[in-house]
Design a protein around this motif. Structure first.
Motif: not given
Length: 757
Positions: A348-369
């Motif tokens: 139950g102790a913190v063993g480390g971290i998990i990092m995630s990243a996703e390119d949302m440029t396309h979705y952002r442009m679609v959202e803006l459009a």
């Protein structure tokens, strides 16, 4: 006291009074007193025995007159008695100490025996209740202890295996190896060892099944014989859990590696444990493998903000950003969705971290459009005054667009019901709207126009709807629009009124055209009559006179008479030529075509002054030349008619003409005189003002006359400057009176452009 008395009695009974060693008898009494009564009575015994012995047994007897003889012996006795007393007391203490030690040892042994009995009972309880199997064997590897857990683990009862070789609990392939391990353990002299093996340890149940175990062995010597005790634990469930954990980690690693987004798993020191292919491609910095490398060494330029996020995650605080805008080196923008979460180990102790990243440029442009499209839709609805609505029966939701709220003038967010909608419908139309809606629910098309009544204001709307039905024919939902057609209906009404007015104007224009056609016919006839009169009364007589004069010449005619006749004929022919020139100018003034309206008006002013004595001041502004030849000719004709009216009716020798722009695209010509004036309501015969007004109106212009008796006259002409009016055929002008004669000298009198006198 009793012992002292007994001692004295024994002394007197055994030895005479004068015998030597008077105090010897007291030493046994002293010893007995000390042994029986202790040191205090012994001291009392010495204190009494010293004077008593001196008094009774030292001469002179029964008297203390010779103390010098008594005291030395008394001192010696007391010293010896005290020494004996000390020695006896010392040995008494030693005896007492030994007694206490013996008693303590007896007590300790009693406690040890009780503790051993208690421990034995407790050990038996522990062995019986232990969760691990406990098995003891003797030097011959025969089972001497088999606890209940071992019974449950192996399926044997203790009665069945006690005295049996332990090989019955060991798989056949391990028995020889086990025997060798036991001999080696016995030879090493170790008292405890954890059993280990390169392969997995296994035990054998009664039913023949094998299971993995974890075991430790100890050796104890009892009554000169070694007893080996094995404590073993069934680790089947743990092995299953470990396998599940291994499989889970493999699945996690595979999931991370194959994830379509960038994912990386780190230990507490930010060393890579697993990465996705996307992470390696996006953030690998050219490395083909990141496992085992440190994140900060791979990214030495990482910012302090990211390090802070890492520290917070290692402290158990997750961070994320669903739409983080990054400005790339090339100036382009990139939107990322990232998250940093701590992962916990088995404890139950913190063993480390998990990092995630996703390119949302396309979705952002679609959202803006999409947002821009929604904004355009909202603006389009506002421009088109078209609202929309959506009905979802299953969710019991009725959704209106902002424009629909505006059309019905209901605040956004108001709870919408059919009654709310119907309350905005004009009372006279509510029944009709409700019938059409009920018909639409039955499958009929819904496309109606009706009125709204909002705060006393009437609006017209057009509503259309497409309803959706389920398989059973029940209403499932629908979509519809509401269009505010109030302005369209108002425009329709205006167009209808305009059409009516246009029809009336067209009829009036037709009447004017008919009248003008008649006027043109009469003008043509008058022009023919004038031309006939001009030719018959002016040209023909001159030509006849010239012909007759020339025909009378003969050889007998004198030279002087001949010259006179030729001179007369020349004059007649000159008058004919002048008349023909004047007529051609009247029919088609050349200055208008060659130089424009202003030069033609300058020539007209000179002609009027020369022929009729009317002085005309002409002034004009720049950009006052009509583009249409029809407009030029009509303006020229109109000004000439007005000047001729001044000549005929005003009774004045002075007039002015001014040309200026009235408004965009219109020319205003003002003809002013200070004559006697007239009543415009009663037009003078031959003035032709109504004809001029109609002709100007046909090209988009007009004529107004302001006059009063004795107050002069102001006539204002309006004509288009551009080609906006459709070019019509050149109207034949009606010629009244004599036409202006073309002046040979075309130079303006004033010598400057802008005004002529």
């Amino acid at each position: 006291m009793v012992l002292l008395a007994v001692t004295l009695g024994v002394r007197l009974a055994v030895l005479p009074v004068e015998a030597e060693l008077p105090y010897s008898i007291f030493f046994p009494g002293l010893a007995i007193t000390v042994f029986l009564c202790g040191v205090g009575p012994g001291l009392l015994f010495v204190a009494l025995a010293a004077p008593a012995g001196a008094y009774l047994f030292i001469a002179p007897y029964w008297d203390f007159k010779e103390l010098s003889l008594v005291l030395p012996r008394m001192v010696v006795f007391v010293g010896l008695a005290l020494a004996i007393l000390g020695v006896i007391n010392y040995f008494q203490r030693q005896v007492a100490l030994q007694q206490r030690r013996l008693q303590d040892e007896i007590t300790r042994r009693q406690k040890v025996e009780a503790a051993l009995e208690e421990n034995s009972t407790r050990l038996a309880g522990i062995i019986d209740t232990a969760m691990d199997a406990i098995i003891s064997v003797d030097a011959q590897q025969r089972i001497s202890l088999f606890n209940p857990t071992a019974e449950q683990m192996f399926g044997y009862t203790a009665r069945e295996v006690l005295g049996q070789p332990i090989d019955c609990l060991i798989p056949a392939r391990f028995r020889q190896t086990h025997a060798g391990h036991m001999r080696q353990f016995g030879e090493t002299g170790e008292s405890f060892r954890k059993v280990t093996s390169l392969s997995e340890l296994s035990a054998l149940r009664r039913d023949g099944s094998e299971f993995p175990i974890e075991a430790s062995i100890s050796r104890t010597e009892v009554a000169g014989e070694y007893i080996f005790t094995v404590i073993m634990r069934d680790i089947s469930e743990r092995k299953k859990a470990e396998q599940v954990l291994i499989n889970s980690r493999r699945q996690l690693r595979a999931m991370i590696e194959q994830a379509p987004i960038s994912i990386a798993m780190f230990d507490r020191n930010l060393n890579y444990l697993a990465t996705s292919r996307r992470w390696l491609a996006d953030y690998g910095r050219g490395f083909t493998e990141l496992i085992g490398l440190n994140h900060y060494e791979v990214n030495p330029d990482i910012s302090e903000d990211w390090k802070r996020v890492h520290r917070e995650a290692l402290a158990g605080v997750a961070s994320k950003n669903d739409m983080d805008m990054w400005l790339k080196a090339d100036g382009s923008r990139q939107w990322l969705r990232w998250a940093v979460h701590p992962w916990l180990d088995e404890e139950g102790a913190v063993g480390g971290i998990i990092m995630s990243a996703e390119d949302m440029t396309h979705y952002r442009m679609v959202e803006l459009a999409l947002r821009a499209s929604e904004d355009d839709l909202v603006r389009a609805q506002v421009v088109g005054k078209i609202g929309s609505w959506r009905l979802d029966v299953q969710r019991n939701e009725l959704t209106w667009s902002a424009e629909n709220y505006r059309i019905f003038e209901i605040p956004e967010g108001t709870q919408l019901t059919y009654e709310t909608f119907l309350s905005r419908v004009h009372p006279d139309d509510q029944g009709y709207v409700d019938r059409m809606w009920q018909a639409a629910l039955a499958g009929q098309p819904y496309d109606i126009e009706h009125r709204l009544l909002v705060d006393g204001k009437v609006k017209w709307v057009n509503e259309k709807a497409e309803l959706e039905f389920d398989a059973q024919g029940g209403l499932a939902g629908g979509f519809g629009i509401t269009q505010d057609i109030t302005e369209r209906l108002l425009m329709k009404n205006r167009l209808r009124d305009a059409n009516a007015r246009l029809t009336a104007v067209a009829a009036q224009r037709a009447a004017h055209l008919l009248e003008l056609s008649g006027e043109l016919t009469r003008a043509e006839q008058r022009e023919r009559d004038r031309l006939y009169e001009l030719l018959h009364d002016h040209v023909q007589p001159l030509l006849v006179a010239a012909r007759l004069g020339l025909s009378g010449l003969s050889e007998r005619t004198s030279q002087a008479e001949m010259l006179q006749t030729i001179a007369d004929a020349r004059d007649h022919i000159s008058h004919v030529i002048q008349t023909a020139r004047t007529l051609s100018i009247e029919l088609n003034p050349p200055l208008i075509r060659e130089r424009g309206l202003v030069p033609a008006l300058e020539s007209l002013c000179r002609w009027v002054r020369t022929n009729h004595g009317l002085t005309v001041d002409l002034a004009w502004e720049p950009e006052t030349e009509p583009a249409s030849m029809t407009a030029r000719l009509l303006c020229f004709k109109s000004v000439r008619e007005l000047l001729m009216n001044v000549v005929k009716y005003a009774g004045t020798a002075q007039a002015t003409i001014a040309l200026e722009q009235a408004r965009a695209g219109m020319l205003r010509i003002t003809v002013r005189d200070q004559g006697k004036g007239f009543d415009p309501a009663v037009e003078h015969d031959g003035s032709g003002l109504s004809n001029l007004e109609r002709r100007l109106a046909m090209i988009g212009g007009g004529l107004t006359v302001d006059s009063a008796s004795g107050g002069g006259t102001v006539a204002t002409l309006l004509a288009p400057l551009g080609m906006g009016t459709i070019e019509r055929a050149v109207l034949p002008f009606e010629m009244h009176g004599s036409a202006p004669e073309e002046v040979e000298d075309n130079t303006p009198v004033s010598g400057t452009r802008g005004a002529v006198t």
